[in-house]
Each structure stands twice: as structure tokens, then as C-alpha cells.
Design an enzyme around this catalytic site. Structure first.
Site, PDB file in Angstrom:
ATOM      1  N   ASN A   1       0.829  -1.202   0.000  1.00  0.00           N
ATOM      2  CA  ASN A   1       0.000   0.000   0.000  1.00  0.00           C
ATOM      3  C   ASN A   1       0.861   1.248   0.000  1.00  0.00           C
ATOM      4  O   ASN A   1       2.032   1.203   0.335  1.00  0.00           O
ATOM      5  CB  ASN A   1      -0.874   0.059   1.261  1.00  0.00           C
ATOM      6  CG  ASN A   1      -1.787  -1.118   1.369  1.00  0.00           C
ATOM      7  OD1 ASN A   1      -2.684  -1.249   0.577  1.00  0.00           O
ATOM      8  ND2 ASN A   1      -1.532  -1.977   2.335  1.00  0.00           N
TER       9      ASN A   1
ATOM     10  N   CYS B   1       5.771   8.638   2.941  1.00  0.00           N
ATOM     11  CA  CYS B   1       6.766   9.711   3.051  1.00  0.00           C
ATOM     12  C   CYS B   1       6.013  11.028   3.228  1.00  0.00           C
ATOM     13  O   CYS B   1       4.804  11.035   3.447  1.00  0.00           O
ATOM     14  CB  CYS B   1       7.690   9.746   1.847  1.00  0.00           C
ATOM     15  SG  CYS B   1       6.961  10.377   0.321  1.00  0.00           S
TER      16      CYS B   1
ATOM     17  N   GLY C   1       4.081  11.700  -0.466  1.00  0.00           N
ATOM     18  CA  GLY C   1       3.691  10.486  -1.179  1.00  0.00           C
ATOM     19  C   GLY C   1       3.846  10.553  -2.680  1.00  0.00           C
ATOM     20  O   GLY C   1       3.324   9.702  -3.391  1.00  0.00           O
ATOM     21  N   TRP C   2       4.572  11.565  -3.187  1.00  0.00           N
ATOM     22  CA  TRP C   2       4.746  11.629  -4.643  1.00  0.00           C
ATOM     23  C   TRP C   2       6.214  11.599  -5.062  1.00  0.00           C
ATOM     24  O   TRP C   2       6.529  11.717  -6.233  1.00  0.00           O
ATOM     25  CB  TRP C   2       4.063  12.859  -5.237  1.00  0.00           C
ATOM     26  CG  TRP C   2       4.329  14.155  -4.529  1.00  0.00           C
ATOM     27  CD1 TRP C   2       5.538  14.661  -4.150  1.00  0.00           C
ATOM     28  CD2 TRP C   2       3.348  15.118  -4.122  1.00  0.00           C
ATOM     29  NE1 TRP C   2       5.385  15.881  -3.542  1.00  0.00           N
ATOM     30  CE2 TRP C   2       4.040  16.189  -3.507  1.00  0.00           C
ATOM     31  CE3 TRP C   2       1.962  15.190  -4.229  1.00  0.00           C
ATOM     32  CZ2 TRP C   2       3.389  17.316  -2.994  1.00  0.00           C
ATOM     33  CZ3 TRP C   2       1.321  16.301  -3.710  1.00  0.00           C
ATOM     34  CH2 TRP C   2       2.020  17.353  -3.106  1.00  0.00           C
ATOM     35  N   ASP C   3       7.130  11.427  -4.107  1.00  0.00           N
ATOM     36  CA  ASP C   3       8.553  11.324  -4.441  1.00  0.00           C
ATOM     37  C   ASP C   3       9.138   9.998  -3.953  1.00  0.00           C
ATOM     38  O   ASP C   3       9.225   9.044  -4.705  1.00  0.00           O
ATOM     39  CB  ASP C   3       9.326  12.504  -3.845  1.00  0.00           C
ATOM     40  CG  ASP C   3       8.990  13.829  -4.503  1.00  0.00           C
ATOM     41  OD1 ASP C   3       8.935  13.863  -5.745  1.00  0.00           O
ATOM     42  OD2 ASP C   3       8.778  14.828  -3.796  1.00  0.00           O
ATOM     43  N   ARG C   4       9.519   9.942  -2.687  1.00  0.00           N
ATOM     44  CA  ARG C   4      10.122   8.728  -2.137  1.00  0.00           C
ATOM     45  C   ARG C   4       9.154   7.548  -2.165  1.00  0.00           C
ATOM     46  O   ARG C   4       9.566   6.404  -2.381  1.00  0.00           O
ATOM     47  CB  ARG C   4      10.621   8.997  -0.717  1.00  0.00           C
ATOM     48  CG  ARG C   4      11.849   9.897  -0.688  1.00  0.00           C
ATOM     49  CD  ARG C   4      12.170  10.418   0.687  1.00  0.00           C
ATOM     50  NE  ARG C   4      11.245  11.480   1.101  1.00  0.00           N
ATOM     51  CZ  ARG C   4      11.449  12.253   2.168  1.00  0.00           C
ATOM     52  NH1 ARG C   4      12.545  12.085   2.898  1.00  0.00           N
ATOM     53  NH2 ARG C   4      10.579  13.187   2.491  1.00  0.00           N
TER      54      ARG C   4
ATOM     55  N   LYS D   1       5.275  14.936  -9.258  1.00  0.00           N
ATOM     56  CA  LYS D   1       5.201  16.273  -9.868  1.00  0.00           C
ATOM     57  C   LYS D   1       6.298  16.449 -10.926  1.00  0.00           C
ATOM     58  O   LYS D   1       7.279  17.164 -10.722  1.00  0.00           O
ATOM     59  CB  LYS D   1       5.298  17.344  -8.783  1.00  0.00           C
ATOM     60  CG  LYS D   1       4.197  17.226  -7.738  1.00  0.00           C
ATOM     61  CD  LYS D   1       4.034  18.483  -6.920  1.00  0.00           C
ATOM     62  CE  LYS D   1       5.219  18.753  -6.030  1.00  0.00           C
ATOM     63  NZ  LYS D   1       5.018  19.948  -5.192  1.00  0.00           N
TER      64      LYS D   1
END
Length: 466
Positions: free
Chosen positions: A203, A291, A294-297, A333
Site C-alpha cells: 500500500n 513519506c 507520497g509523490w517522491d520517495r 510532480k
């Protein structure tokens, strides 16, 4: 064309960056609406897309002319000597304007025309079907359902419309959960693993800080030390400075590589993905990845973990699906991280480039496990910055819909599939790898140095011995 002051300059020199004797090629420099083009006396062409330019620097005037140094987002560095300072100044000012667009509609993708009709364009966008991908995983099922709670992006603007959640999670529970998460990014299904008797799932979740163990029962909390976007940006800059230093001896090169911290960061990302895969396969556990936003690591760890677990993602088509699922649809992003528009430079960071390098290290350790070669990874990296295709424009699905990218731009994936032969790995063995879970070794000696050829063919060179 309004930003182009000078379209053609003759007797320009292109310097060999790695030559200690300042070797150069003489030719003509052309400036077009989309590219900077240099044609030398042997008629060899060097093309630089404006969107690839990260920085332009006009150096102090020398006896041979005015130096113009161009650093590119694809790690290429080009050094010109322009005979007249006035011409150099005009080219410099034009490139400053052409490389930093103010709005999406001015990017190359909106002008690019590969001579396809609307039906062919639509077919290109329909090549990747994430609903089919979740069916391949085995969802919906008795435990997981497709939720329409975010169908109008009312709960989370940076998530896709269609999300898979536990069957026991009602809409009020989802809405309530989102209020405790950064940007409303509540926990949703990223990957569902099925193998023989195994029934486990990975998840993703996002809320500032980290999870409180007191809120869960039967949980083991594991913190992984992946640094933030600012540390990664600084690390890459240090690495590029080392790569760009002329006449560097071997010991100094390795010292600079070590001090940049780049491979240390790559190892941290890989170790987190390995931990995720082992928890699912060995412990039959569900994994919540979390993280800051929630859009990088989170994207790095979820996608790499899936790659270790599932051989489908190691195929050319499967890798495209993986990128669409864990990066594009879940709101990495891209435009901010890659600096597509003239915005905040502190938002730029090589998060996706790190993912690609992690994959490259895996292809080196497991040469028979991947259908694609490094040229495939390099081509994808090239196009996250080129802005030639619509896939990586924008920062989330909602923004891409508002830009009408599927109506106004083309998808990268059919073009890569058309050239699939160039990207095939001759060592790939699909039968032996079908159910294999990869277990990479990340001890320091297992990592190869990030050589210039692995970044960009134009930068190929080995440091001299001391």
C-alpha cells in the site's frame, strides 16, 4: 520566434570538454524555434533541444572569442566559442528565454507533429490501460474494491480518479482518513502480489511526518533514511561538478564521487525497496509505504519494490505500465521536479532519474532478468525533460486533463514500441525469469561507478591515472 535575435553564426568553435589541449571543431551555429543546432566542417550535426537546457552561462571574453557554456538536464555539457561578443550575447539572451517557458501551451509537445491523425493519436494514449493492469494483479477481489470516492477529485486532487481500497473501507471512512493526510492522500493500493498460496499487498500512504505505531495493531515500523528533494538536488550538482572537471585523476574522481553522496542515496532507495519485497514474500505481510507527501520517495520505493517482485514490470511494455501507475497516475510532480516551466528552482529534484539509475543497477546485477537495455532507460530519461510528448507534462492527472494533453499532444509509449528492436536486451531469458523475485546486493562493492557513458554518450571519458 520573437525571442530569436540571431538565427545563424559562422566560425563557431565547439570545444572538446575532456581534451587537455583544448581541441575544438569549427562550424556554424543555428538557432531555431525548438533547437540549437551546430554543424561542423565535416557536416556532423549536434542538436540541443531548448527544453533540455538547464543553464546558460556567458563567460569572460578571450582572445579567441566569447565562451558560451550550456548545461543540459540530460547531463550534457556543451562549450562553444563564438567569434563576436555581440552574437554571443544575442544567442545567450535568446536561449535564456527559449529554455524557460511561462506556460504549458508554449512547450514543444503542443507544437510537435509526427503526422498522425486523431485516431492514431488516441490509440497511442490507449496503449496503457491501468484498469487492465489491476485485473492482471487480481483486483478487485474479496478484499479489495474499486472506489469511486475520488471520481471528481473532491477528496484528493493529486490522486487518480479510480482508486483501489479495502472492501471494508466505506466512503465516510475514506473521507475521514483523507483529513489526516497531507493533501488528502489517504492510503490506497499500489500493488497486489499473488504467488502460489501467497496473498499479500503493498500500500501507499502520505501524510507529513511518519506513522504513529499507537494507531495500529500488529505493526512493525521501519524507518528508511531516504533524504528529501533538496539533499538529492545538491548531491546531483556535486556529482555533475566532478564529472565536468577536466584532467581529474582517478583518486580525485572517486573522492568527488564519494563526497557527492549520490551512490549512498541510490543505495538507500534500493534498500527500502528490498525491505518492502522481503516483507511481502518472506513474511507474507502487507506494507504501508509513507513519506512526506507520497509523490517522491513513495513512488521510488513502491515502483522499485514492484519491479523486484513482478517480472512483468521488467518487460518493455510492463515498465511503461509501472511508470504510468506509480509515477504518472499517483501524482509525481514531473513538471516541477524537472523544471518544465519557469518556476521555483527549489522544487527541481532528480527523483525520477534516481529511480532510473536504480533500475540500471538492477539490470547490471541481473542481466537476464530485463527485456530492455540501458538505451531504453536513457531514452525515457531524455523525454522526461524534452517536453516532446505529453506523458510527463503537468504534476497530476487532474492537471493533465485540464490541459487536454490526450487531445493536443502525443504519447511517448507507441514511439518507443515502434523502435523496440533498439531497446531489446539480447541476454533476456523470459522463461527462467517469469516467477523470479530479485534479491539484489547493495553492499558498496556491488555498485559500479556512475560512468559518463551511462549518463550520456557525449560525455564519455575515463579519468586519467594520477
Amino acid at each position: 520566434m520573437e525571442h530569436i535575435r540571431t538565427t545563424k553564426v559562422e566560425q563557431v568553435k565547439l570545444l572538446d570538454r575532456f581534451s587537455t589541449s583544448n581541441k575544438s571543431l569549427t562550424g556554424t551555429l543555428y538557432l531555431t524555434a525548438t533547437h540549437l543546432l551546430f554543424i561542423d566542417s565535416h557536416q556532423k550535426e549536434t542538436w540541443i533541444l531548448h527544453h533540455h537546457i538547464a543553464s546558460v552561462e556567458k563567460l569572460s571574453l578571450t582572445t579567441s572569442g566569447c565562451p558560451l557554456l550550456i548545461q543540459c538536464k540530460n547531463f550534457r555539457t556543451v562549450h562553444f566559442i563564438v567569434p563576436r561578443e555581440r552574437d554571443c550575447h544575442d544567442i545567450y539572451n535568446s536561449l535564456l528565454q527559449l529554455s524557460k517557458q511561462a506556460k504549458y501551451e508554449d512547450l514543444y509537445a503542443f507544437a510537435y507533429n509526427p503526422k498522425q491523425n486523431d485516431l492514431e493519436r488516441l490509440h497511442g494514449w490507449q496503449l496503457i490501460d491501468l484498469a487492465e493492469e489491476y485485473k492482471r494483479m487480481g483486483v478487485p477481489n474479496s478484499n479489495w474494491q474499486l472506489s469511486d470516492a475520488n471520481r471528481e477529485y473532491k477528496i484528493c486532487e493529486t490522486y487518480p480518479r479510480e482508486l483501489y481500497v479495502p472492501r471494508i473501507a466505506s466512503k465516510p471512512i475514506i473521507v475521514g482518513s483523507s483529513k489526516f493526510r497531507s493533501k488528502g492522500r489517504f492510503p490506497v493500493l499500489s500493488y497486489y502480489h499473488q504467488e502460489k498460496e501467497l496473498n499479500a499487498m503493498a500500500n501507499r500512504a502520505a501524510g507529513k511526518g511518519y506513522e504513529n505505531e499507537d494507531n495500529y495493531s500488529n505493526i512493525r515500523f521501519q524507518f528508511v533514511g531516504i533524504e528529501n528533494i533538496h539533499v538529492m538536488r545538491s548531491s546531483l550538482q556535486k556529482l555533475l561538478e566532478v564529472n565536468g572537471t577536466k584532467g581529474l585523476c582517478v583518486s580525485d574522481f572517486y573522492s568527488g564521487l564519494e563526497s557527492s553522496g549520490w551512490l549512498r542515496h541510490i543505495k538507500a532507495v534500493m534498500d527500502a525497496a528490498i525491505f518492502l519485497a522481503k516483507a511481502i514474500v518472506v513474511e507474507n505481510a502487507s506494507v504501508l509505504v509513507h513519506c512526506s507527501d507520497g509523490w517522491d520517495r513513495t513512488s521510488q520505493v513502491c515502483s522499485l519494490g514492484s519491479l523486484l517482485l513482478d517480472s512483468y514490470y521488467r518487460t518493455i511494455k510492463g515498465f511503461m505500465v509501472l511508470i504510468e501507475k506509480d509515477w504518472i497516475s499517483f501524482g509525481h510532480k514531473f513538471s516541477e521536479r524537472c523544471g518544465h516551466l519557469d518556476g521555483d528552482p527549489k522544487e527541481i529534484s532528480p527523483v525520477f532519474a534516481q529511480f532510473l539509475e536504480c533500475v540500471w543497477h538492477l539490470t547490471e546485477q541481473f542481466p537476464q532478468a530485463f527485456e530492455f537495455n540501458e538505451a531504453f532507460l536513457l531514452q525515457i530519461h531524455e523525454h522526461i525533460h524534452s517536453c516532446q510528448f505529453g506523458n510527463f507534462l503537468g504534476n497530476c492527472q487532474k492537471e493533465r486533463e485540464e490541459l487536454k494533453l490526450k487531445e493536443k499532444t502525443y504519447s511517448l509509449w507507441p514511439f518507443l514500441l515502434d523502435d523496440q528492436k533498439k531497446y531489446l536486451n539480447p541476454l533476456y531469458n523470459s522463461r527462467s525469469q517469469r516467477f523470479t523475485v530479485l534479491e539484489p546486493n547493495t553492499v558498496s562493492f556491488s555498485f559500479k561507478k556512475l560512468s559518463s557513458t551511462k549518463i550520456n554518450k557525449q560525455m564519455a571519458s575515463s579519468p586519467r591515472n594520477c
